[in-house]
Design a protein around this motif. Structure first.
Motif, PDB file in Angstrom:
ATOM      1  N   THR A  44      -2.763   4.698 -40.515  1.00  0.00           N
ATOM      2  CA  THR A  44      -1.529   4.535 -39.756  1.00  0.00           C
ATOM      3  C   THR A  44      -0.804   3.308 -40.305  1.00  0.00           C
ATOM      4  N   TYR A  54       6.882  -2.195 -31.266  1.00  0.00           N
ATOM      5  CA  TYR A  54       6.871  -1.290 -32.418  1.00  0.00           C
ATOM      6  C   TYR A  54       8.296  -0.887 -32.774  1.00  0.00           C
ATOM      7  N   PRO A  60       0.770   8.040 -36.287  1.00  0.00           N
ATOM      8  CA  PRO A  60       0.141   7.339 -35.163  1.00  0.00           C
ATOM      9  C   PRO A  60      -1.210   7.964 -34.790  1.00  0.00           C
ATOM     10  N   TYR A  64      -1.225   9.482 -29.901  1.00  0.00           N
ATOM     11  CA  TYR A  64       0.094   8.919 -29.618  1.00  0.00           C
ATOM     12  C   TYR A  64       1.173   9.706 -30.361  1.00  0.00           C
ATOM     13  N   ASP A  65       2.355   9.789 -29.773  1.00  0.00           N
ATOM     14  CA  ASP A  65       3.527  10.352 -30.435  1.00  0.00           C
ATOM     15  C   ASP A  65       4.392   9.196 -30.895  1.00  0.00           C
ATOM     16  N   ARG A  68       7.169   7.884 -28.691  1.00  0.00           N
ATOM     17  CA  ARG A  68       6.745   7.204 -27.463  1.00  0.00           C
ATOM     18  C   ARG A  68       6.172   5.818 -27.730  1.00  0.00           C
ATOM     19  N   VAL A  69       5.898   5.515 -28.983  1.00  0.00           N
ATOM     20  CA  VAL A  69       5.352   4.214 -29.371  1.00  0.00           C
ATOM     21  C   VAL A  69       6.472   3.207 -29.593  1.00  0.00           C
ATOM     22  N   LYS A  72       7.549  -0.230 -27.617  1.00  0.00           N
ATOM     23  CA  LYS A  72       6.460  -0.695 -26.749  1.00  0.00           C
ATOM     24  C   LYS A  72       5.596  -1.721 -27.468  1.00  0.00           C
ATOM     25  N   ASP A  74       1.499  -3.495 -27.774  1.00  0.00           N
ATOM     26  CA  ASP A  74       0.114  -3.027 -27.723  1.00  0.00           C
ATOM     27  C   ASP A  74      -0.410  -3.004 -26.289  1.00  0.00           C
ATOM     28  N   LEU A  77       0.852   0.019 -24.530  1.00  0.00           N
ATOM     29  CA  LEU A  77       0.237   1.251 -25.012  1.00  0.00           C
ATOM     30  C   LEU A  77      -1.247   1.344 -24.690  1.00  0.00           C
ATOM     31  N   GLY A 108      -6.908   5.248 -26.762  1.00  0.00           N
ATOM     32  CA  GLY A 108      -5.721   6.076 -26.575  1.00  0.00           C
ATOM     33  C   GLY A 108      -6.116   7.339 -25.848  1.00  0.00           C
ATOM     34  N   SER A 109      -5.228   8.310 -25.822  1.00  0.00           N
ATOM     35  CA  SER A 109      -5.508   9.543 -25.084  1.00  0.00           C
ATOM     36  C   SER A 109      -6.672  10.325 -25.692  1.00  0.00           C
TER      37      SER A 109
END
Length: 180
Positions: A44, A54, A60, A64-65, A68-69, A72, A74, A77, A108-109
């Motif tokens: 990345t 960012y 990403p 993450y998309d 959407r980053v 924002k 860290d 996120l 992350g997710s």
């Protein structure tokens, strides 16, 4: 035009845009190479401003998309557990102007993962530091190890480590040239 409205003379300007078009094509080709080289990798690349928001991200991680980053931090996120230690390392680069290579754990997710993070100061045209530019290479998932919130990273094959080191060296060399 003459009194009857017929054209008598023509006035025009011609500009040679060959250099501009060649430059545009070279940039487009370079971007295509960049995209192809990083496609389906665990690498990345991103930039953040002085407030560590960012401003650009490519490839990403952790579900993450990119859209959407952007904008924002860290902490926004990754939350208070993972964001502050990573931001502290980036602030160190902003303060000292010295590049830093470190291993970090983030979430992350898609779960937790360990990354080899290379942080470079990003300089503006006047040489002042305007943010950071980073390369993060995923080392592997992080697995729970019991007791007191400790975790361990799964082993990374030696070949992957060598490939990672080669890529970081190449990216660093390009960043150095870009910032001269």
């Amino acid at each position: 035009r003459d009194p009857d409205g017929r054209a008598q003379e023509m006035l025009g300007v011609m500009l040679d845009v060959t250099d501009r078009e060649e430059c545009r094509l070279a940039l487009e080709q370079g971007w295509q190479r960049f995209e192809a080289a990083l496609a389906n990798t665990a690498i990345t690349l991103f930039e953040q401003d002085r407030e560590l928001r960012y401003t650009w991200v490519h490839n990403p991680p952790l579900g993450y998309d990119a859209h959407r980053v952007i904008g924002k931090t860290d902490v926004e996120l990754m939350g208070p557990e993972f964001g502050p230690p990573i931001e502290a390392k980036k602030r160190q680069v902003l303060t000292t102007g010295q590049a830093l290579r470190t291993e970090v754990v983030t979430g992350g997710s898609d779960g937790l993962a360990s990354y080899d993070l290379h942080i470079e100061p990003l300089r503006g045209a006047d040489g002042d530091i305007i943010g950071v530019i980073c390369a993060a290479i995923r080392l592997g998932p992080v697995l729970p190890e019991g007791g007191a919130g400790r975790a361990r990273r799964t082993a990374v094959p030696r070949r992957d480590v060598e490939d990672r080191d080669l890529l970081v060296d190449r990216i660093s060399a390009r960043l150095d040239r870009r910032q001269r």
